[in-house]
Write an enzyme that holds these catalytic residues in place. Structure first.
Site, PDB file in Angstrom:
ATOM      1  N   HIS A 120      71.679  23.055  39.396  1.00 25.15           N
ATOM      2  CA  HIS A 120      71.643  23.827  38.469  1.00 25.15           C
ATOM      3  C   HIS A 120      72.483  24.178  37.504  1.00 25.15           C
ATOM      4  O   HIS A 120      72.167  24.657  36.777  1.00 25.15           O
ATOM      5  CB  HIS A 120      70.595  25.041  38.787  1.00 25.15           C
ATOM      6  CG  HIS A 120      68.830  24.799  39.057  1.00 25.15           C
ATOM      7  ND1 HIS A 120      68.037  25.363  39.443  1.00 25.15           N
ATOM      8  CD2 HIS A 120      68.147  23.361  38.744  1.00 25.15           C
ATOM      9  CE1 HIS A 120      66.782  25.086  39.993  1.00 25.15           C
ATOM     10  NE2 HIS A 120      66.968  23.647  39.136  1.00 25.15           N
ATOM     11  N   CYS A 150      90.452  16.643  26.137  1.00 23.92           N
ATOM     12  CA  CYS A 150      90.569  15.792  25.144  1.00 23.92           C
ATOM     13  C   CYS A 150      90.228  16.889  23.685  1.00 23.92           C
ATOM     14  O   CYS A 150      90.396  17.208  22.552  1.00 23.92           O
ATOM     15  CB  CYS A 150      89.277  15.221  24.497  1.00 23.92           C
ATOM     16  SG  CYS A 150      87.694  16.856  24.282  1.00 23.92           S
ATOM     17  N   SER A 188      61.460  31.160  45.197  1.00 24.83           N
ATOM     18  CA  SER A 188      60.063  31.356  44.623  1.00 24.83           C
ATOM     19  C   SER A 188      59.319  29.490  44.541  1.00 24.83           C
ATOM     20  O   SER A 188      58.026  30.048  45.045  1.00 24.83           O
ATOM     21  CB  SER A 188      59.577  32.347  43.557  1.00 24.83           C
ATOM     22  OG  SER A 188      60.059  31.087  42.633  1.00 24.83           O
ATOM     23  N   LEU A 215      53.657  28.651  49.848  1.00 25.77           N
ATOM     24  CA  LEU A 215      54.603  28.617  50.114  1.00 25.77           C
ATOM     25  C   LEU A 215      54.686  28.438  51.848  1.00 25.77           C
ATOM     26  O   LEU A 215      54.427  27.362  52.728  1.00 25.77           O
ATOM     27  CB  LEU A 215      55.871  28.992  49.897  1.00 25.77           C
ATOM     28  CG  LEU A 215      56.381  28.854  48.491  1.00 25.77           C
ATOM     29  CD1 LEU A 215      57.607  30.608  48.765  1.00 25.77           C
ATOM     30  CD2 LEU A 215      56.088  28.164  48.346  1.00 25.77           C
TER      31      LEU A 215
HETATM   32  N1  APR Z   1      66.820  37.307  51.486  1.00 28.21           N
HETATM   33  C1  APR Z   1      65.392  36.381  51.363  1.00 28.21           C
HETATM   34  N2  APR Z   1      64.482  36.288  50.252  1.00 28.21           N
HETATM   35  C2  APR Z   1      64.731  36.943  49.184  1.00 28.21           C
HETATM   36  C3  APR Z   1      66.066  37.844  49.037  1.00 28.21           C
HETATM   37  C4  APR Z   1      66.689  38.241  50.168  1.00 28.21           C
HETATM   38  N3  APR Z   1      67.290  39.396  50.186  1.00 28.21           N
HETATM   39  N4  APR Z   1      65.379  38.525  47.900  1.00 28.21           N
HETATM   40  C5  APR Z   1      64.672  38.549  47.381  1.00 28.21           C
HETATM   41  N5  APR Z   1      64.033  37.074  48.302  1.00 28.21           N
HETATM   42  C6  APR Z   1      63.466  35.538  47.744  1.00 28.21           C
HETATM   43  C7  APR Z   1      61.813  36.463  46.703  1.00 28.21           C
HETATM   44  O1  APR Z   1      61.134  36.234  47.869  1.00 28.21           O
HETATM   45  C8  APR Z   1      61.651  34.867  46.570  1.00 28.21           C
HETATM   46  O2  APR Z   1      61.200  34.146  46.905  1.00 28.21           O
HETATM   47  O3  APR Z   1      64.216  35.170  46.855  1.00 28.21           O
HETATM   48  C9  APR Z   1      63.141  34.202  45.746  1.00 28.21           C
HETATM   49  C10 APR Z   1      63.831  34.495  44.175  1.00 28.21           C
HETATM   50  O4  APR Z   1      63.322  33.866  43.808  1.00 28.21           O
HETATM   51  P1  APR Z   1      62.917  33.593  42.584  1.00 28.21           P
HETATM   52  O5  APR Z   1      63.943  34.801  41.838  1.00 28.21           O
HETATM   53  O6  APR Z   1      62.266  32.438  41.447  1.00 28.21           O
HETATM   54  O7  APR Z   1      64.418  32.656  42.299  1.00 28.21           O
HETATM   55  P2  APR Z   1      64.579  30.985  42.920  1.00 28.21           P
HETATM   56  O8  APR Z   1      63.158  30.231  43.250  1.00 28.21           O
HETATM   57  O9  APR Z   1      65.888  30.702  42.736  1.00 28.21           O
HETATM   58  O10 APR Z   1      64.814  29.597  40.677  1.00 28.21           O
HETATM   59  C11 APR Z   1      64.314  28.921  40.840  1.00 28.21           C
HETATM   60  O11 APR Z   1      64.886  29.641  38.801  1.00 28.21           O
HETATM   61  O12 APR Z   1      65.222  30.004  36.657  1.00 28.21           O
HETATM   62  C12 APR Z   1      65.220  29.058  37.646  1.00 28.21           C
HETATM   63  O13 APR Z   1      67.573  27.990  37.638  1.00 28.21           O
HETATM   64  C13 APR Z   1      67.091  28.796  37.761  1.00 28.21           C
HETATM   65  O14 APR Z   1      67.767  28.053  40.194  1.00 28.21           O
HETATM   66  C14 APR Z   1      66.651  29.145  39.264  1.00 28.21           C
HETATM   67  C15 APR Z   1      65.314  28.642  39.699  1.00 28.21           C
HETATM   68 ZN    ZN Z   2      86.315  16.607  26.376  1.00 30.57          ZN
END
Ligand code: APR
Ligand code: ZN
Length: 244
Positions: A120, A150, A188, A215
């Site tokens: 991303h 540029c 997530s 999941l």
């Molecule tokens: N250790 C392990 N897992 C964790 C921890 C931790 N300390 N803290 C949170 N989590 C887990 C949560 O259980 C959840 O499943 O990390 C996940 C976070 O999920 P999101 O907040 O949805 O983040 P992510 O899945 O990376 O989002 C994906 O969504 O908004 C877009 O581009 C953005 O890259 C991002 C994408």
């Molecule tokens: Zn440029």
């Protein structure tokens, strides 16, 4: 095309490959807020205002301020033990482990991990809207940045927004095709369908904080704990796989 299931189970070379995909949970214990939890990043900002193409065209200034604030915040964060564990694995097995992340922070790099694939984009870079050049600005504000190639001042964050292409997803598909094992840390699965991908692998491990019926059933091994607590077990899981 994905390798046949049989070919993936018995890879032609004796050298197995492992795909390790991470999300915001990997950096959560470094103080980088995740996206969808109560204190998450989404709370402060209207998502569609700062992370979407429409929001950007409506208010580019707000988006620039948003990414400036995130860059400033990141400068005060440190890698955690889970970043260090991934860096150790990648340095030990450079050609047998693909490290892909949805995160735009540089904590894996700061833990010494080479060749991180950011699906991303990256917070510490800008992209020139005139010539497409991507250049590093570290943790600085983008306010008076200009493209070193540029000299244009029409530059933007190098982070993929909702509503635009994510060119690095091609690398994800390549890795899915080439790897026999899938390790997922801290996502997530709401943007990348990790449950679907897991079905292509003979070996699969998921580490999240909490159980998630959307999941968990699709992974052979599931750890519901902080990434820094699971790090040692994840490292052993990968070592054992690559030692086979
Ligand atoms: N250790 C392990 N897992 C964790 C921890 C931790 N300390 N803290 C949170 N989590 C887990 C949560 O259980 C959840 O499943 O990390 C996940 C976070 O999920 P999101 O907040 O949805 O983040 P992510 O899945 O990376 O989002 C994906 O969504 O908004 C877009 O581009 C953005 O890259 C991002 C994408
Ligand atoms: Zn440029």
């Amino acid at each position: 095309m994905a390798k046949s299931a049989l070919e993936k189970i018995n890879p032609p070379s004796s050298r197995k490959k492992v795909l390790i995909l991470s999300g915001a949970g990997l950096s959560a214990e470094s103080g980088v807020r995740t996206f969808r939890e109560s204190d998450g990043l989404w709370e402060e900002y209207d998502v569609m205002e700062v992370c979407s193409v429409e929001g950007y065209s409506r208010n580019p200034r707000l988006v620039a301020d948003f990414y400036d604030a995130r860059r400033m915040d990141l400068s005060e964060k440190q890698p955690n033990r889970a970043h260090e564990m991934l860096s150790r694995l990648k340095n030990k097995y450079p050609s047998q482990i693909d490290i892909l992340t949805q995160n735009v922070d540089d904590l894996l790099e700061r833990a010494g991990c080479p060749d991180v694939i950011h699906l991303h984009g990256t917070l510490t870079h800008l992209r020139c809207e005139m010539c497409g050049n991507v250049f590093e600005i570290g943790y600085q504000s983008q306010s008076d940045a200009k493209c070193p190639a540029c000299q244009s001042k029409k530059v933007r964050h190098n982070v993929v927004m909702f509503g635009e292409e994510a060119p690095m997803y091609a690398k994800l598909q390549e890795s899915i095709d080439e790897c026999e094992a899938f390790v997922v840390i801290g996502t997530s699965g709401q943007v990348l369908d990790v449950a679907w991908y897991a079905q292509w692998f003979e070996h699969s491990l998921l580490n999240n904080l909490d159980p998630d019926v959307r999941l968990d059933p699709y992974f052979k091994v599931v750890y519901h704990e902080k990434a820094t607590a699971a790090a040692e077990k994840i490292e052993k899981y990968v070592e054992d796989l690559l030692a086979e």
